[in-house]
Scaffold this motif. Structure first.
Motif, PDB file in Angstrom:
ATOM      1  N   TRP A 106       1.196  -0.956  -0.163  1.00 20.36           N
ATOM      2  CA  TRP A 106      -0.163   0.108  -0.142  1.00 20.36           C
ATOM      3  C   TRP A 106       1.059   1.273  -0.250  1.00 20.36           C
ATOM      4  N   CYS A 107       2.387   0.905   0.335  1.00 22.61           N
ATOM      5  CA  CYS A 107       3.422   2.597   1.046  1.00 22.61           C
ATOM      6  C   CYS A 107       3.822   2.248  -0.817  1.00 22.61           C
ATOM      7  N   ASN A 108       4.193   1.793  -1.215  1.00 22.62           N
ATOM      8  CA  ASN A 108       4.337   1.129  -2.579  1.00 22.62           C
ATOM      9  C   ASN A 108       3.578   2.478  -3.380  1.00 22.62           C
ATOM     10  N   PHE A 109       1.834   1.185  -3.793  1.00 25.00           N
ATOM     11  CA  PHE A 109       0.741   1.792  -4.471  1.00 25.00           C
ATOM     12  C   PHE A 109       0.613   3.235  -4.237  1.00 25.00           C
ATOM     13  N   SER A 110       0.344   3.455  -3.104  1.00 30.06           N
ATOM     14  CA  SER A 110      -0.177   5.308  -2.714  1.00 30.06           C
ATOM     15  C   SER A 110       1.232   6.526  -3.122  1.00 30.06           C
ATOM     16  N   ILE A 111       2.033   6.074  -3.435  1.00 35.08           N
ATOM     17  CA  ILE A 111       3.050   7.085  -3.433  1.00 35.08           C
ATOM     18  C   ILE A 111       3.582   6.872  -5.037  1.00 35.08           C
ATOM     19  N   THR A 112       3.072   5.348  -5.833  1.00 31.12           N
ATOM     20  CA  THR A 112       3.445   5.692  -6.898  1.00 31.12           C
ATOM     21  C   THR A 112       2.275   6.339  -7.729  1.00 31.12           C
ATOM     22  N   TYR A 113       1.459   6.058  -7.320  1.00 24.51           N
ATOM     23  CA  TYR A 113       0.123   6.755  -7.568  1.00 24.51           C
ATOM     24  C   TYR A 113      -0.372   8.057  -8.054  1.00 24.51           C
ATOM     25  N   ALA A 114       0.619   9.179  -6.655  1.00 22.41           N
ATOM     26  CA  ALA A 114       0.747  10.256  -6.157  1.00 22.41           C
ATOM     27  C   ALA A 114       1.565  11.161  -7.197  1.00 22.41           C
ATOM     28  N   CYS A 115       2.460   9.846  -7.874  1.00 23.22           N
ATOM     29  CA  CYS A 115       3.760  10.726  -8.672  1.00 23.22           C
ATOM     30  C   CYS A 115       2.632  10.432 -10.688  1.00 23.22           C
ATOM     31  N   TYR A 116       1.767   9.803 -11.107  1.00 22.68           N
ATOM     32  CA  TYR A 116       0.703   9.907 -11.793  1.00 22.68           C
ATOM     33  C   TYR A 116      -0.003  10.956 -12.012  1.00 22.68           C
ATOM     34  N   ALA A 117       0.008  10.823 -10.503  1.00 19.46           N
ATOM     35  CA  ALA A 117      -1.922  12.463 -10.729  1.00 19.46           C
ATOM     36  C   ALA A 117      -0.585  13.319 -10.498  1.00 19.46           C
ATOM     37  N   THR A 118      -0.192  13.601  -9.685  1.00 21.70           N
ATOM     38  CA  THR A 118       1.237  14.437 -10.109  1.00 21.70           C
ATOM     39  C   THR A 118       2.247  15.682 -11.875  1.00 21.70           C
ATOM     40  N   LEU A 119       1.896  14.234 -12.256  1.00 24.45           N
ATOM     41  CA  LEU A 119       2.038  14.542 -13.920  1.00 24.45           C
ATOM     42  C   LEU A 119       0.758  14.695 -14.442  1.00 24.45           C
ATOM     43  N   ILE A 120       0.312  14.107 -14.240  1.00 26.80           N
ATOM     44  CA  ILE A 120      -1.440  14.072 -14.976  1.00 26.80           C
ATOM     45  C   ILE A 120      -2.264  15.041 -14.558  1.00 26.80           C
TER      46      ILE A 120
END
Length: 314
Positions: free
Chosen positions: A65-79
C-alpha cells in the motif's frame, strides 16, 4: 494520518477544476473533455485511497500500500500538471475574454494547485507510514524513470486517439506498435516491484531490466525516425509546415489539429527516448558493478527486504 490534509486539498482542487470545466457545456471542447476526465479520475482514486487510509484497511498489506499510494501520487502529479499545460496552451489562450475564459483560467489554476499537493504527498507520504527501513519503489531513480516512461506513453496514446494519423501507413503503424510494445514491460516492472515479485524471474532482475531498456531504446529510435519522416517530410507524404494543415488555420476549433498532434507525438517520443536511455545507463551500471565481484552485495531494490529480515532475526 499526516497525509489527510493533503488528500482533502487534492480532492477539493480536482473537484473544483472538474466542476468549472463541466459547467462550460459544449464550449469546453474535446480538450476540455480530456482534461475533465483526468481530473475526475484523480478525484475518484484519491477519494478511494482516502477512505482506505482512514479505515486503516491497508494494515494487512502495508508495504504494498505504501508503494502503491506513492506511485499513484507520482502519476497524479504528472496528470494534473500535463492537463494544466495542455489545456492552457491549446485551448484557454484562444478563448475570447468573458466568463468562459475566466472559468477555464480558474480550472487551470486549481489543476496546478492539485499537482503541487500531489507532489508534496509524494515527498512526505513515506514518513506518514513510518517505514524508516523501507525504500518505496517510486522514491528510487529507476522507479521514477518507469513512472515517466509509462506516463509519457499514456499521453502519446491519448494524442493517437485519431486513428487517421497512422492507419493504412505501415511505417506509422509500426510506431504505434513500438509505443505499445515498450509500454508493457515498463508497466510490468512497476507491478513486479510493487508486489515484490521481481525475484521470481528466472534470471537476475538488473540484467532483465537492462535487456528491456536496450530493446526499448532501439525501438524508440526507429519510431522517432519513421514518425518524423512520414509526418513532416513531403517526399514521404508528410506536411512540413503547419500552415499546410487547413485545420490549424481556423482559430479555435475546440480540438487540436492533426499537425499539432503529430508534432506533440514527435516531441513526446524524443523525450521518452531520453528517459529510456537514462534507464539503460542506470541498469548498465548496476550490471557492471555486479560483474566486478560485488554479486554478494544486496541489490539496491531489495535492500528493504534484507533490512527487514535482519531486524526480525535473533
Amino acid at each position: 494520518m499526516c497525509s489527510c490534509l493533503f488528500r482533502l486539498l487534492q480532492l477539493f482542487s480536482t473537484c473544483v477544476a472538474f466542476s468549472l470545466v463541466a459547467d462550460m457545456g459544449i464550449r469546453r471542447g474535446a480538450i476540455g473533455n480530456w482534461s475533465m476526465s483526468f481530473w475526475c479520475v484523480c478525484f475518484v482514486v484519491t477519494l478511494i485511497i482516502s477512505i482506505i487510509d482512514v479505515c486503516e484497511l491497508w494494515s494487512r498489506f502495508r508495504y504494498f500500500w505504501c508503494n502503491f499510494s506513492i506511485t499513484y501520487a507520482c502519476y497524479a502529479t504528472l496528470i494534473c500538471l500535463s492537463a494544466s499545460i495542455i489545456y492552457s496552451v491549446t485551448y484557454v489562450q484562444f478563448l475570447p475574454y468573458g466568463p468562459y475564459r475566466d472559468r477555464a483560467i480558474a480550472a487551470t489554476a486549481f489543476s496546478c494547485i492539485a499537482s503541487v499537493f500531489y507532489a508534496l504527498d509524494v515527498a512526505l507520504m513515506r514518513n506518514c507510514y513510518d517505514f524508516d527501513d523501507v525504500t518505496c519503489y517510486a522514491h528510487t531513480m529507476p522507479g521514477l524513470l518507469k513512472v515517466l516512461e509509462t506516463f509519457m506513453a499514456g499521453v502519446i496514446f491519448t494524442f493517437l486517439s485519431y486513428t487517421s494519423l497512422y492507419l493504412d501507413r505501415p511505417a506509422l503503424e509500426w510506431c504505434v506498435a513500438v509505443y505499445s510494445i515498450c509500454f508493457v514491460p515498463a508497466a510490468l516492472a512497476i507491478v513486479l516491484n510493487l508486489g515484490k515479485w521481481q525475484r521470481r524471474l528466472p534470471g537476475p532482475f538488473p540484467l532483465f531490466q537492462l535487456v528491456l531498456s536496450l530493446l526499448s531504446v532501439l525501438l524508440y529510435v526507429s519510431a522517432l525516425v519513421l514518425w518524423a519522416l512520414y509526418q513532416f517530410n513531403e517526399e514521404f507524404g508528410g506536411q512540413l509546415q503547419r500552415s499546410s494543415d487547413m485545420g490549424c488555420i481556423s482559430g479555435l476549433t475546440y480540438n487540436l489539429c492533426f499537425w499539432d498532434r503529430k508534432l506533440t507525438v514527435a516531441i513526446l517520443t524524443a523525450a521518452n527516448l531520453l528517459v529510456y536511455m537514462a534507464d539503460m545507463v542506470y541498469w548498465a551500471r548496476q550490471v557492471s558493478v555486479g560483474t566486478r565481484g560485488q554479486s554478494n552485495a544486496p541489490d539496491p531494490f531489495h535492500s528493504q527486504e534484507v533490512s527487514l529480515q535482519s531486524s526480525v532475526s535473533p
